[in-house]
Design an enzyme around this catalytic site. Sequence first.
Site, PDB file in Angstrom:
ATOM      1  N   ALA A   1      -2.425  -6.419   0.209  1.00 14.91           N
ATOM      2  CA  ALA A   1      -2.910  -7.786   0.416  1.00 14.91           C
ATOM      3  C   ALA A   1      -2.915  -8.242   1.877  1.00 14.91           C
ATOM      4  CB  ALA A   1      -2.053  -8.740  -0.419  1.00 14.91           C
ATOM      5  N   HIS A   2      -1.924  -7.781   2.659  1.00 17.80           N
ATOM      6  CA  HIS A   2      -1.828  -8.340   4.026  1.00 17.80           C
ATOM      7  C   HIS A   2      -2.915  -7.842   4.971  1.00 17.80           C
ATOM      8  CE1 HIS A   2       0.214  -5.054   6.478  1.00 17.80           C
ATOM      9  NE2 HIS A   2       0.452  -4.598   5.271  1.00 17.80           N
TER      10      HIS A   2
ATOM     11  N   GLY B   1       0.832  -1.204   0.000  1.00 19.03           N
ATOM     12  CA  GLY B   1       0.000   0.000   0.000  1.00 19.03           C
ATOM     13  C   GLY B   1       0.868   1.256   0.000  1.00 19.03           C
ATOM     14  N   THR B   2       1.960   1.220   0.730  1.00 20.06           N
ATOM     15  CA  THR B   2       2.861   2.381   0.796  1.00 20.06           C
ATOM     16  C   THR B   2       3.367   2.724  -0.606  1.00 20.06           C
ATOM     17  OG1 THR B   2       3.544   1.792   3.026  1.00 20.06           O
ATOM     18  CG2 THR B   2       5.068   3.172   1.778  1.00 20.06           C
TER      19      THR B   2
ATOM     20  N   GLN C   1      -7.530   0.159   4.064  1.00 23.90           N
ATOM     21  CA  GLN C   1      -8.292  -0.484   5.147  1.00 23.90           C
ATOM     22  C   GLN C   1      -9.706  -0.865   4.714  1.00 23.90           C
ATOM     23  OE1 GLN C   1      -7.330  -1.554   8.091  1.00 23.90           O
ATOM     24  NE2 GLN C   1      -5.317  -0.598   8.266  1.00 23.90           N
TER      25      GLN C   1
ATOM     26  N   CYS D   1       7.747   2.388  16.508  1.00 25.54           N
ATOM     27  CA  CYS D   1       8.839   3.106  15.849  1.00 25.54           C
ATOM     28  C   CYS D   1      10.019   2.153  15.682  1.00 25.54           C
ATOM     29  CB  CYS D   1       9.207   4.373  16.606  1.00 25.54           C
ATOM     30  SG  CYS D   1      10.050   4.052  18.130  1.00 25.54           S
TER      31      CYS D   1
HETATM   32  N1  PLP Z   1      -2.623   3.082   4.164  1.00 22.21           N
HETATM   33  C1  PLP Z   1      -3.307   2.676   5.241  1.00 22.21           C
HETATM   34  C2  PLP Z   1      -4.612   3.308   5.548  1.00 22.21           C
HETATM   35  C3  PLP Z   1      -2.806   1.660   6.062  1.00 22.21           C
HETATM   36  O1  PLP Z   1      -3.502   1.268   7.142  1.00 22.21           O
HETATM   37  C4  PLP Z   1      -1.559   1.085   5.728  1.00 22.21           C
HETATM   38  C5  PLP Z   1      -0.975   0.052   6.596  1.00 22.21           C
HETATM   39  O2  PLP Z   1      -1.159   0.048   7.805  1.00 22.21           O
HETATM   40  C6  PLP Z   1      -0.897   1.533   4.583  1.00 22.21           C
HETATM   41  C7  PLP Z   1      -1.456   2.523   3.817  1.00 22.21           C
HETATM   42  C8  PLP Z   1       0.413   0.940   4.169  1.00 22.21           C
HETATM   43  O3  PLP Z   1       0.231  -0.334   3.635  1.00 22.21           O
HETATM   44  P1  PLP Z   1       1.472  -1.367   3.541  1.00 22.21           P
HETATM   45  O4  PLP Z   1       1.655  -1.926   4.908  1.00 22.21           O
HETATM   46  O5  PLP Z   1       1.026  -2.401   2.567  1.00 22.21           O
HETATM   47  O6  PLP Z   1       2.618  -0.589   3.054  1.00 22.21           O
END
Ligand code: PLP
Length: 377
Positions: free
Chosen positions: A203-204, A73-74, A182, A329
């Site tokens: 996916a996770h 997601g990041t 989410q 952190c």
């Molecule tokens: N955006 C939201 C709202 C999230 O809750 C998260 C993960 O906690 C992310 C983005 C980042 O996703 P990832 O862990 O796949 O990088």
Amino acid sequence: MQAKRIYLDYAATSPILPEVIDYISEIAKTIFGNPSSTHAEGRIAKSFLEEHRKTISSLLKCNSSELFFTSCGTESNNLILKSSVSTLGVKRIISSPIEHSCNLQCFKWLQKEYKTQVDFLKVNEFGQIDLEELESLLHDNSQKTLVSLMHVNNELGTLLNLEETGHICRKHHALFHTDTVQGIGFFPYNFSELPIDFASGSAHKFYAPKSCGFAYINNQNILEPLLHGGSQERSVRAGTENLIGIGAMSKALSYCYSDLENRMTHLEQLNLQLRSLLSKQFPDILINSPWHASSPKILNVQFPYFEGIELLTIKLDIEGLSVSGGSACASGAETASHVISQIRPDHPGKAIRFSFSHLTNSEEIERCVSILAKVIH
Ligand code: PLP
């Protein structure tokens, strides 16, 4: 015998479903080609990849050409935000101070590197924005603007109305990115009908492995890649595709959307049960997740201040209860949540996020409250 641990941190991550594990093993045994190779093994891998792209895009009701696989997601959010500025000429971003840190950090970087103007909307005590404020910020808009607002807040569960927000953006010719990390697998989406330009998934969060995600980029927008290299993912994301992750993600998402209503009802029951038990046991708590306007998967509760509350999640962990009390952190310690500091700037207590899944049962909710009572009293 030691009591079984209780995991109530499904918004952080989820275990892989047994049927997804079986499928992973099947993929590992049968598909090993590189989808970019032209020989038979490569063609098999390519058709596997495209078959799963179709499955996921049909679940999210978009065109398969609008779905780009990424590592998480990041990465999806970074790609969307940074490339909107570098490729589409976005000069101004309107967002909120309670977005996920991967978005907030991108805004900071874009401010520094591209002098992008970033404006934050105010949020109320439940993390809700005022759409009238958005409309007034967009009203005298002379610059190319992107609105970036998450669908489901990862700490509070608070929901954004995507339809209304998107229509306001369309009316003022602003692009609209929504972080749906989410929400995917928990809410039905019709990306083709929603007035959005970009969305993201990981996916996770829905019972598949870590390090696999996707970006939804609607056909109106063509973005430059963040990673340069091969022409995978139609040159929007270079790098050999994670076939096992993508297959598993598709399998898990099909599972999530196969019986969504019953699973959501189960989450609502758990959420309601915990709200009511906690309110009886601890009359001084504040509930930060708005009922009826948040995802039932998440319940965020503010406990009043008492000596030692900083160590609350550690004490709960020792008692066998896993919940979240902020973000971890680098040192493994917990740092105060930027979301809670925004919505409750003067509250000295501690917020705990409880998050559930269809694997959670009501007996675990009762035991969770007993553990809290033991630790707090
Ligand atoms: N955006 C939201 C709202 C999230 O809750 C998260 C993960 O906690 C992310 C983005 C980042 O996703 P990832 O862990 O796949 O990088």
